[in-house]
Design a protein around this motif. Sequence first.
Motif, PDB file in Angstrom:
ATOM      1  N   ALA A  44       0.984  -1.300   0.018  1.00  0.00           N
ATOM      2  CA  ALA A  44      -0.060   0.020   0.018  1.00  0.00           C
ATOM      3  C   ALA A  44       0.721   1.346   0.076  1.00  0.00           C
ATOM      4  O   ALA A  44       1.875   1.158   0.436  1.00  0.00           O
ATOM      5  CB  ALA A  44      -0.831   0.003   1.264  1.00  0.00           C
ATOM      6  N   ASN A  53      -9.553   6.949   3.094  1.00  0.00           N
ATOM      7  CA  ASN A  53      -9.516   5.542   3.789  1.00  0.00           C
ATOM      8  C   ASN A  53      -7.973   5.064   3.521  1.00  0.00           C
ATOM      9  O   ASN A  53      -7.655   3.913   3.878  1.00  0.00           O
ATOM     10  CB  ASN A  53     -10.581   4.670   3.393  1.00  0.00           C
ATOM     11  CG  ASN A  53     -10.370   4.231   1.915  1.00  0.00           C
ATOM     12  OD1 ASN A  53      -9.587   5.117   1.279  1.00  0.00           O
ATOM     13  ND2 ASN A  53     -11.171   3.229   1.462  1.00  0.00           N
ATOM     14  N   ALA A  54      -6.936   5.707   3.068  1.00  0.00           N
ATOM     15  CA  ALA A  54      -5.589   5.510   2.731  1.00  0.00           C
ATOM     16  C   ALA A  54      -5.017   6.619   2.808  1.00  0.00           C
ATOM     17  O   ALA A  54      -4.459   7.107   1.714  1.00  0.00           O
ATOM     18  CB  ALA A  54      -5.517   4.726   1.488  1.00  0.00           C
ATOM     19  N   ILE A  68      -5.888   3.935   7.564  1.00  0.00           N
ATOM     20  CA  ILE A  68      -6.182   2.844   6.690  1.00  0.00           C
ATOM     21  C   ILE A  68      -7.600   2.127   7.096  1.00  0.00           C
ATOM     22  O   ILE A  68      -7.845   1.778   8.049  1.00  0.00           O
ATOM     23  CB  ILE A  68      -5.024   1.695   6.858  1.00  0.00           C
ATOM     24  CG1 ILE A  68      -3.625   2.293   6.726  1.00  0.00           C
ATOM     25  CG2 ILE A  68      -5.393   0.578   5.816  1.00  0.00           C
ATOM     26  CD1 ILE A  68      -2.529   1.570   7.046  1.00  0.00           C
ATOM     27  N   VAL A  72      -9.466  -1.141   2.553  1.00  0.00           N
ATOM     28  CA  VAL A  72      -8.070  -1.151   2.131  1.00  0.00           C
ATOM     29  C   VAL A  72      -7.564  -2.432   2.871  1.00  0.00           C
ATOM     30  O   VAL A  72      -6.827  -3.293   2.009  1.00  0.00           O
ATOM     31  CB  VAL A  72      -7.395   0.043   2.637  1.00  0.00           C
ATOM     32  CG1 VAL A  72      -5.748  -0.095   1.996  1.00  0.00           C
ATOM     33  CG2 VAL A  72      -7.810   1.301   1.875  1.00  0.00           C
TER      34      VAL A  72
END
Length: 117
Positions: A44, A53-54, A68, A72
């Motif tokens: 990632a 979300n990342a 995270i 994900v």
Amino acid sequence: MTTTRDIIIYAGQAFELSLPYAGTAGRGQRMHIRTNDAAADVIAILTHDGDANARVIYDGTDSLDITIGASVSAGWEVLADRDEWDYDIEDYDLADEDDRVIPYRGKVIVRGNRTRA
């Protein structure tokens, strides 16, 4: 100066962490999570301007905030009860690619989610 810190993440669950950091506003941040084998495959990449979300972002005062999402980490292939991967966080000047520091690096200890089908 780089601080070594290991973190634990459970695959398939949301993860949030704030790490102390006296940064400078207006810079970018990236977090790379890679396997720790010779291939160092990318698991990632989180960025300061990535999806909610990342993301890894300097909060403007005193910390780097890592997020995270469960969506994900649910995609991560954890073959054993636990895997160990490597990560680093870069803080860099948006206009000068040579002006970068790595405030944190270490192991991501990823625990598998055994409740999923």
